[in-house]
Scaffold this motif. Sequence first.
Motif: not given
Length: 225
Positions: A76-82, A93-101
């Motif tokens: 939540e509130g992130a610009f980029m996730a690695i 899980q991270v990929y799908h959350e990132a796609m949703e956001r």
Amino acid sequence: MSNYMEMFPIYLRRLDEQTTVLIGGDEEAEGKVHQLLDRNAKLTVISPYLTEKMHHWAKEDRFHWIPRQYQPGDLEGAFMAIVAEYKGDVNEQVYHEAMERKILVNVMDDLPHANFAFGSIVRRGPLTISISTSGAAPALSVRLRQRFEKEFGPEYGYFLEFMQKLRAPMSKHHYEFATRKKLWYELIDSEVLTLFQQGKEEEAHAKTAEILGKEVVMDALSHHP
């Protein structure tokens, strides 16, 4: 259509203004954290453990550490996730959350769970060279980086830092854009870079003065010791 992964290269900036979330605490994560901190990234690291060096950085408050495994909602509130280190289905899980956001996401060494990829990087001061094989042969990217690290020495950093100091004096003393453009190329094509490579800084400055004018170099050096 080619069957390799198409890439569109960009360079991100102002990473200090938006949060990057990195998941992982091993040596692989450490390398990526180091690169991000070198670029003043606003960074959150999620991992129940860290390498010794990452512990040191966390104690210095160079990034925010959440000492646990990733949980849905952490982006939540992130610009980029690695995801630098993953177990089980964390990458998915991270990929799908990132796609949703709708944020940038990269699960390292797992291209299907990424909407961007990292290149092999060579950095010499302001000079950044990024190499990608579009996923076809990452090992070749590494070998090319090693080759370029030898070919592009620290003199490129010194030269570019000097060039940056010259920019304002150039605009002050050479009003016409066409004149400045001509002089910039003349400087680039001269032996100034070679003189920096040879450690002959004063001679490099003198040669620059011949090309751009003594007043330009004097202003650059007086305002930027």
